[in-house]
Design a protein around this motif. Sequence first.
Motif, PDB file in Angstrom:
ATOM      1  N   GLU A 103       0.826  -1.204   0.000  1.00 17.19           N
ATOM      2  CA  GLU A 103       0.000   0.000   0.000  1.00 17.19           C
ATOM      3  C   GLU A 103       0.864   1.258   0.000  1.00 17.19           C
ATOM      4  N   MET A 104       0.322   2.310  -0.618  1.00 17.86           N
ATOM      5  CA  MET A 104       0.965   3.616  -0.519  1.00 17.86           C
ATOM      6  C   MET A 104       0.719   4.179   0.880  1.00 17.86           C
ATOM      7  N   LYS A 105       1.652   4.957   1.372  1.00 15.47           N
ATOM      8  CA  LYS A 105       1.581   5.450   2.746  1.00 15.47           C
ATOM      9  C   LYS A 105       0.709   6.700   2.839  1.00 15.47           C
ATOM     10  N   LYS A 106      -0.217   6.716   3.808  1.00 15.77           N
ATOM     11  CA  LYS A 106      -1.105   7.870   4.011  1.00 15.77           C
ATOM     12  C   LYS A 106      -0.383   8.911   4.868  1.00 15.77           C
ATOM     13  N   THR A 107       0.221   9.873   4.210  1.00 20.88           N
ATOM     14  CA  THR A 107       1.034  10.864   4.912  1.00 20.88           C
ATOM     15  C   THR A 107       0.632  12.305   4.621  1.00 20.88           C
ATOM     16  N   LEU A 108      -0.322  12.543   3.702  1.00 18.88           N
ATOM     17  CA  LEU A 108      -0.586  13.896   3.208  1.00 18.88           C
ATOM     18  C   LEU A 108      -1.799  14.540   3.875  1.00 18.88           C
ATOM     19  N   THR A 109      -1.716  15.859   4.099  1.00 18.04           N
ATOM     20  CA  THR A 109      -2.813  16.662   4.651  1.00 18.04           C
ATOM     21  C   THR A 109      -3.245  17.693   3.612  1.00 18.04           C
ATOM     22  N   TRP A 110      -4.260  18.520   3.968  1.00 15.29           N
ATOM     23  CA  TRP A 110      -4.711  19.555   3.029  1.00 15.29           C
ATOM     24  C   TRP A 110      -3.594  20.551   2.723  1.00 15.29           C
ATOM     25  N   TRP A 111      -2.722  20.785   3.692  1.00 17.07           N
ATOM     26  CA  TRP A 111      -1.596  21.696   3.485  1.00 17.07           C
ATOM     27  C   TRP A 111      -0.673  21.164   2.389  1.00 17.07           C
ATOM     28  N   ASP A 112      -0.355  19.860   2.477  1.00 14.06           N
ATOM     29  CA  ASP A 112       0.480  19.238   1.448  1.00 14.06           C
ATOM     30  C   ASP A 112      -0.196  19.324   0.087  1.00 14.06           C
ATOM     31  N   VAL A 165       7.548  18.009   1.239  1.00 11.52           N
ATOM     32  CA  VAL A 165       8.325  19.006   1.981  1.00 11.52           C
ATOM     33  C   VAL A 165       9.154  19.845   1.013  1.00 11.52           C
ATOM     34  N   PHE A 166       9.855  19.162   0.093  1.00 12.99           N
ATOM     35  CA  PHE A 166      10.646  19.872  -0.911  1.00 12.99           C
ATOM     36  C   PHE A 166       9.760  20.793  -1.734  1.00 12.99           C
ATOM     37  N   ASN A 167       8.563  20.279  -2.105  1.00  9.97           N
ATOM     38  CA  ASN A 167       7.665  21.037  -2.963  1.00  9.97           C
ATOM     39  C   ASN A 167       7.172  22.317  -2.302  1.00  9.97           C
ATOM     40  N   TYR A 168       6.698  22.238  -1.025  1.00  8.46           N
ATOM     41  CA  TYR A 168       6.144  23.483  -0.489  1.00  8.46           C
ATOM     42  C   TYR A 168       7.204  24.484  -0.063  1.00  8.46           C
ATOM     43  N   ILE A 169       8.413  24.029   0.234  1.00  4.23           N
ATOM     44  CA  ILE A 169       9.495  24.990   0.465  1.00  4.23           C
ATOM     45  C   ILE A 169       9.823  25.719  -0.841  1.00  4.23           C
ATOM     46  N   ALA A 170       9.959  24.924  -1.918  1.00  4.60           N
ATOM     47  CA  ALA A 170      10.255  25.517  -3.229  1.00  4.60           C
ATOM     48  C   ALA A 170       9.108  26.412  -3.691  1.00  4.60           C
ATOM     49  N   SER A 171       7.864  25.990  -3.437  1.00  5.50           N
ATOM     50  CA  SER A 171       6.705  26.769  -3.870  1.00  5.50           C
ATOM     51  C   SER A 171       6.598  28.083  -3.109  1.00  5.50           C
ATOM     52  N   GLY A 221     -12.035  13.373   2.682  1.00  2.46           N
ATOM     53  CA  GLY A 221     -13.260  14.158   2.685  1.00  2.46           C
ATOM     54  C   GLY A 221     -13.046  15.613   3.054  1.00  2.46           C
ATOM     55  N   ARG A 222     -12.057  15.898   3.885  1.00  6.59           N
ATOM     56  CA  ARG A 222     -11.761  17.280   4.278  1.00  6.59           C
ATOM     57  C   ARG A 222     -10.602  17.852   3.467  1.00  6.59           C
ATOM     58  N   ASP A 223      -9.538  17.067   3.318  1.00  2.09           N
ATOM     59  CA  ASP A 223      -8.290  17.596   2.779  1.00  2.09           C
ATOM     60  C   ASP A 223      -8.336  17.868   1.274  1.00  2.09           C
ATOM     61  N   ILE A 224      -9.012  16.998   0.513  1.00  2.00           N
ATOM     62  CA  ILE A 224      -9.003  17.149  -0.947  1.00  2.00           C
ATOM     63  C   ILE A 224      -9.747  18.409  -1.399  1.00  2.00           C
ATOM     64  N   PRO A 225     -10.977  18.686  -0.916  1.00  2.00           N
ATOM     65  CA  PRO A 225     -11.632  19.929  -1.346  1.00  2.00           C
ATOM     66  C   PRO A 225     -10.834  21.187  -0.998  1.00  2.00           C
ATOM     67  N   ILE A 226     -10.299  21.238   0.222  1.00  2.00           N
ATOM     68  CA  ILE A 226      -9.518  22.421   0.618  1.00  2.00           C
ATOM     69  C   ILE A 226      -8.272  22.548  -0.251  1.00  2.00           C
ATOM     70  N   GLY A 227      -7.565  21.434  -0.430  1.00  2.00           N
ATOM     71  CA  GLY A 227      -6.311  21.462  -1.183  1.00  2.00           C
ATOM     72  C   GLY A 227      -6.502  21.819  -2.643  1.00  2.00           C
ATOM     73  N   LEU A 228      -7.479  21.192  -3.306  1.00  2.00           N
ATOM     74  CA  LEU A 228      -7.676  21.416  -4.738  1.00  2.00           C
ATOM     75  C   LEU A 228      -8.267  22.795  -5.037  1.00  2.00           C
ATOM     76  N   VAL A 229      -9.367  23.134  -4.382  1.00  2.00           N
ATOM     77  CA  VAL A 229     -10.026  24.409  -4.661  1.00  2.00           C
ATOM     78  C   VAL A 229      -9.146  25.573  -4.211  1.00  2.00           C
ATOM     79  N   GLY A 230      -8.530  25.449  -3.036  1.00  2.00           N
ATOM     80  CA  GLY A 230      -7.668  26.509  -2.519  1.00  2.00           C
ATOM     81  C   GLY A 230      -6.497  26.796  -3.440  1.00  2.00           C
ATOM     82  N   SER A 231      -5.838  25.749  -3.932  1.00  2.00           N
ATOM     83  CA  SER A 231      -4.690  25.957  -4.810  1.00  2.00           C
ATOM     84  C   SER A 231      -5.104  26.576  -6.141  1.00  2.00           C
ATOM     85  N   MET A 232      -6.301  26.222  -6.644  1.00  2.00           N
ATOM     86  CA  MET A 232      -6.747  26.790  -7.916  1.00  2.00           C
ATOM     87  C   MET A 232      -7.082  28.274  -7.789  1.00  2.00           C
TER      88      MET A 232
END
Length: 598
Positions: free
Chosen positions: A69-78, A227-233, A295-306
């Motif tokens: 399995e892939m590891k569940k490590t990501l939040t809405w911030w990520d 981690v690399f991505n949001y520091i660079a971003s 259910g919480r993280d995907i809507p915040i992450g996707l809509v917020g970033s757009m």
Amino acid sequence: MGSEHGDDGLRRRGCSCTKDDFLPEESFKSMGNYFRALKETPSRFIDRVMTRSVDSAEIHDMKARSGNEMKKTLTWWDLMWFGVGAVIGSGIFVLTGQEARDESGPAVVLSFVVSGVSAMLSVFCYTEFAVEIPVAGGSFAYLRVELGDFMAFIAAGNIILEYVVGGAAVARSWTSYFATLLNHKPDDFRIIAHSLGEDYGHLDPIAVGVCAIICVLAVIGTKGSSVFNYIASMIHMVVIAFVIIAGLTRADLKNYSDFAPFGARGVFKSASVLFFAYIGFDAVSTMAEETKNPGRDIPIGLVGSMVVTTVCYCLMAVTLCLMQPYGQIDPDAPFSVAFSAVGWDWAKYIVAFGALKGMTTVLLVGAIGQARYMTHIARAHMMPPWLAHVNAKTGTPINATVVMLAATALIAFFTKLGILADLLSVSTLFIFMFVAVALLVRRYYVTGETSSRDRNKFLLFLGLILASSIATAVYWAMEKDGWIVYAVTVPVWFLSTVGMKFLVPQARAPKLWGVPLVPWLPSASIAINIFLLGSIDEKSFVRFGIWTAVLLVYYFLFGLHATYDTAKATQKEKLTLKNAEEGSVVVAEKYGPPTLDH
């Protein structure tokens, strides 16, 4: 690495390259089996066209085929920073100048608004699916559930094209800004092969090297990449703020005197190409499988970033066209050259550095997303199951990552950016239109529950929405000054959506998060995506048609038979398990529960 077993009973090896890793299905066991399968192609094709997957199969059964399995490590911030990192790259730093100079002038900001609205509508559609079906397959999995295997395969092939071509375009743009940083022209770092022609003869070894480095980062682990991505971003956002603030201090309102020199047609032509600047957010949906609370993280992450991305794009487009007359904008490095033109030559180094940062994160998020798409496609056996393997230590699909980035590097080595951007927009708009259709199907049609009368009404209104949207786009592409057809097609689209809203009952409500204003929002997404397709040049459609033909050849020779065999094997296994369980119940009822002998 030792062998592993998926729930389909097929052997998996992490590093092996035997025939069973690529073609383990019954149809490929011998030439006799293969020829028999080819004879059955029509009946097998009908079976695959009519077969729809279910949520539980995508979420549980398909995932088990990866071994680990892939590891569940990501939040809405990520996810939010992945979204920003995935989108803000070569689109804004390269295509803005190209489109403002040649197609739309200062009205390029309106092009960004149009393509941004289209992208946002698609984001909403993706979000509901990603919350309900949180798997690595993204739109491929969503279409398998709602439109069936065949449509999912056509989309899957274009998803692969989207990621490979998109990554190649960004990798070549990386070289352009790297050259600017070192006070060179991009071709100073490329090998010119005159025998290959103008569009394919500027060989780019730096793009290949960048792809190789990104590949290493992508396979190490998703959380580390995050981690690399949001520091660079974050660094990237600081550079964007500098470009906007510093650029506006050198603004000249005279440059806006001729706001739309190419008219509305130029605005929409640019919008269809600039849609390329927004792609990448769908890569975030492929990370749903690794998200802690979808259910919480995907809507915040996707809509917020757009939202963040659209605002940044529009402000940067306004800034560029206020700094320089649109006819003088440089198509390769527009912001760097604009600062040089106003006497701030030193600022071009900051811009080039920020662009490199942005394009690096776009490549990284794209690499993560494309590997996860490929993994889920391989889980369905539409591609060799060897590509579905997830490494036990890193929790990442190493095989798929390496293969996809190798293809990206090969395309980037040969092909110029303009060809890549146009081709990519066709593929992307096509997929996003299908996801919106799939969302309407999900809401209005459930097998065994929707009555035939409601189903027929739904299909009628959906057909009218598609037909009116296509007619509008074709008329726009063929007729420059007319309007009479729009007086028919637009009301048909509107009344069809009204009819679906009030005359067809919804068959399913979202469980956790749903798209608002259904059917209006997905219907608008269908219309605008198809309309933008009508603004793309003919050559891009020819290339798109050639690619689709290649996909169909592969499908009828390999993919169809592999997925058919896998589906039948899975059905047989489940039937055997069900019979065994029923047999156990009968024995228990007759003789009582089993006892342990000591």
